[in-house]
Design a protein around this motif. Structure first.
Motif, PDB file in Angstrom:
ATOM      1  N   GLU A 254       3.401  39.829 -27.139  1.00 56.61           N
ATOM      2  CA  GLU A 254       4.291  38.796 -27.668  1.00 56.61           C
ATOM      3  C   GLU A 254       4.795  39.148 -29.062  1.00 56.61           C
ATOM      4  OE1 GLU A 254       2.291  35.073 -27.600  1.00 56.61           O
ATOM      5  OE2 GLU A 254       1.905  35.113 -25.446  1.00 56.61           O
ATOM      6  N   ARG A 255       3.931  39.700 -29.901  1.00 52.18           N
ATOM      7  CA  ARG A 255       4.273  39.875 -31.306  1.00 52.18           C
ATOM      8  C   ARG A 255       4.867  41.244 -31.612  1.00 52.18           C
ATOM      9  NH1 ARG A 255      -0.813  37.931 -34.771  1.00 52.18           N
ATOM     10  NH2 ARG A 255       0.674  38.492 -36.403  1.00 52.18           N
TER      11      ARG A 255
ATOM     12  N   GLY B 125      -8.551  38.460 -34.360  1.00 54.96           N
ATOM     13  CA  GLY B 125      -7.409  38.140 -33.526  1.00 54.96           C
ATOM     14  C   GLY B 125      -7.736  37.467 -32.210  1.00 54.96           C
ATOM     15  N   VAL B 126      -8.939  37.677 -31.689  1.00 55.35           N
ATOM     16  CA  VAL B 126      -9.206  37.232 -30.318  1.00 55.35           C
ATOM     17  C   VAL B 126     -10.272  36.154 -30.222  1.00 55.35           C
ATOM     18  CG1 VAL B 126      -8.537  39.502 -29.450  1.00 55.35           C
ATOM     19  CG2 VAL B 126     -10.963  39.007 -29.826  1.00 55.35           C
TER      20      VAL B 126
ATOM     21  N   ASP C 100      -2.634  41.031 -24.988  1.00 50.96           N
ATOM     22  CA  ASP C 100      -1.785  39.884 -24.677  1.00 50.96           C
ATOM     23  C   ASP C 100      -1.043  39.408 -25.924  1.00 50.96           C
ATOM     24  OD1 ASP C 100      -2.548  39.915 -22.039  1.00 50.96           O
ATOM     25  OD2 ASP C 100      -4.075  38.355 -22.266  1.00 50.96           O
ATOM     26  N   GLN C 101      -1.732  39.402 -27.057  1.00 53.62           N
ATOM     27  CA  GLN C 101      -1.083  39.004 -28.303  1.00 53.62           C
ATOM     28  C   GLN C 101      -0.029  40.016 -28.719  1.00 53.62           C
ATOM     29  OE1 GLN C 101      -3.367  37.716 -31.632  1.00 53.62           O
ATOM     30  NE2 GLN C 101      -4.996  36.868 -30.369  1.00 53.62           N
ATOM     31  N   HIS C 102      -0.351  41.285 -28.610  1.00 54.84           N
ATOM     32  CA  HIS C 102       0.589  42.327 -29.016  1.00 54.84           C
ATOM     33  C   HIS C 102       1.848  42.298 -28.173  1.00 54.84           C
ATOM     34  CE1 HIS C 102      -2.653  45.004 -31.127  1.00 54.84           C
ATOM     35  NE2 HIS C 102      -2.290  43.964 -31.837  1.00 54.84           N
TER      36      HIS C 102
ATOM     37  N   HIS D 259      -3.180  43.594 -36.472  1.00 56.17           N
ATOM     38  CA  HIS D 259      -2.529  42.516 -35.761  1.00 56.17           C
ATOM     39  C   HIS D 259      -3.562  41.686 -35.047  1.00 56.17           C
ATOM     40  CE1 HIS D 259       1.613  42.385 -36.502  1.00 56.17           C
ATOM     41  NE2 HIS D 259       1.588  43.674 -36.625  1.00 56.17           N
TER      42      HIS D 259
ATOM     43  N   GLN E  85      -4.792  38.088 -36.636  1.00 60.27           N
ATOM     44  CA  GLN E  85      -4.163  36.810 -36.908  1.00 60.27           C
ATOM     45  C   GLN E  85      -3.610  36.856 -38.313  1.00 60.27           C
ATOM     46  OE1 GLN E  85      -7.493  34.195 -36.537  1.00 60.27           O
ATOM     47  NE2 GLN E  85      -8.261  34.627 -38.548  1.00 60.27           N
TER      48      GLN E  85
END
Length: 299
Positions: free
Chosen positions: A202-203, A254-255, A198-200, A20, A22
């Motif tokens: 949300e997703r 991803g980051v 932070d991305q995880h 996870h 992008q």
């Protein structure tokens, strides 16, 4: 370990938190899956002892003959289960044909092709016929489901009476670097993990869930919960360096957009395998992570 749903396209496989990053353009899908497969294989190699200890802990009442591996990836759980239960056959389910090909090739090379039954399926859609397994293994896959509670109910209904479901979840990517590394950007790895978290959030809204109450709500009886802390210190085999390299490459995907320019440059120096600061040249790597397992029975 596995891993381990890093993923957008194959988020119901064992891509773990390694994919996870992008979404990849279509032309890069094959390369991304190949890299993901390599990472899953390295996870299996480096953490083999810990995966085996989880399986040995499971409260099986009799050696299962029919096992299902949900989100099998390249077979981390599948082959560990086959080794632990030499009379068993495993139905290995994943959405990724690339990972299933790797699994088939390994099964053939290890002489166990007759005991492995790969199934390509999206478990958020129509379920394949999985028979009536005595053991279902779901490692780093449930939190990728659109509706994991539905999945748990389906597992309950598929299990043979008295059958066991093992849910294994990971605490994200492993950590590898000392806190004061690299010298020019101390704490870089933690900043990368914070950006990925932070991305995880949300997703992957189900990531980090307490699966115990959800297992009970699905009609299963939770018989045990255990958290295994992994802290592998040097010296290591060269596989640990490759594992760290592959993991940080996936994190970078991803980051990169969220990092300061200085952090991104320092990360790229670590990932430059020909450079003097390559992570492959470090002798101070550790492998630090946690895995939590729940064992629940259909009574």
């Amino acid at each position: 370990m596995t891993s381990t749903a890093p993923h957008a396209a194959h988020h119901h496989g064992a891509q773990h938190d390694h994919s996870h990053g992008q979404d990849h353009p279509h032309g890069q899908d094959h390369d991304a899956e190949h890299e993901m497969g390599q990472l899953l294989d390295l996870d299996a190699e480096v953490l083999a002892e810990h995966i085996a200890s989880i399986i040995a802990w499971l409260p099986v009442t009799a050696a299962p003959r029919r096992i299902v591996d949900l989100g099998c990836g390249t077979g981390t759980g599948t082959f560990a289960l086959l080794e632990r239960f030499p009379e068993a056959e495993v139905t290995a389910v994943d959405t990724s044909p690339h990972h299933l090909r790797r699994l088939r090739d390994r099964a053939a090379s290890e002489g166990v092709a007759g005991r492995v039954h790969p199934v390509e399926a999206d478990l958020d859609g129509a379920w394949p016929d999985l028979g009536a397994p005595e053991l279902v293994w779901a490692s780093a896959s449930l939190h990728h489901m659109a509706d994991p509670d539905r999945t748990l109910r389906q597992v309950h209904d598929a299990l043979a009476p008295g059958g066991l479901l093992a849910v294994v979840e990971l605490a994200g990517f492993p950590r590898f670097l000392p806190e004061d590394a690299p010298q020019d950007r101390p704490g870089l790895e933690e900043r990368c993990h914070a950006a990925l978290a932070d991305q995880h959030a949300e997703r992957l809204p189900h990531r980090g869930a307490d699966w115990g109450p959800r297992l009970a709500a699905a009609g299963l009886t939770v018989e045990g919960e255990r958290t295994i802390t992994v802290n592998l210190e040097p010296p290591h085999s060269e596989a640990v360096g490759r594992y760290a390299l592959s993991s940080l490459r996936r994190i970078r995907d991803g980051v990169a957009h969220a990092l300061q320019a200085e952090d991104l440059a320092a990360l790229d120096r670590l990932l430059d395998t020909d450079g003097p600061h390559s992570i492959l040249r470090r002798d101070d790597l550790t492998v630090r992570t946690e895995r939590t397992v729940w064992a629940a029975r259909r009574t």
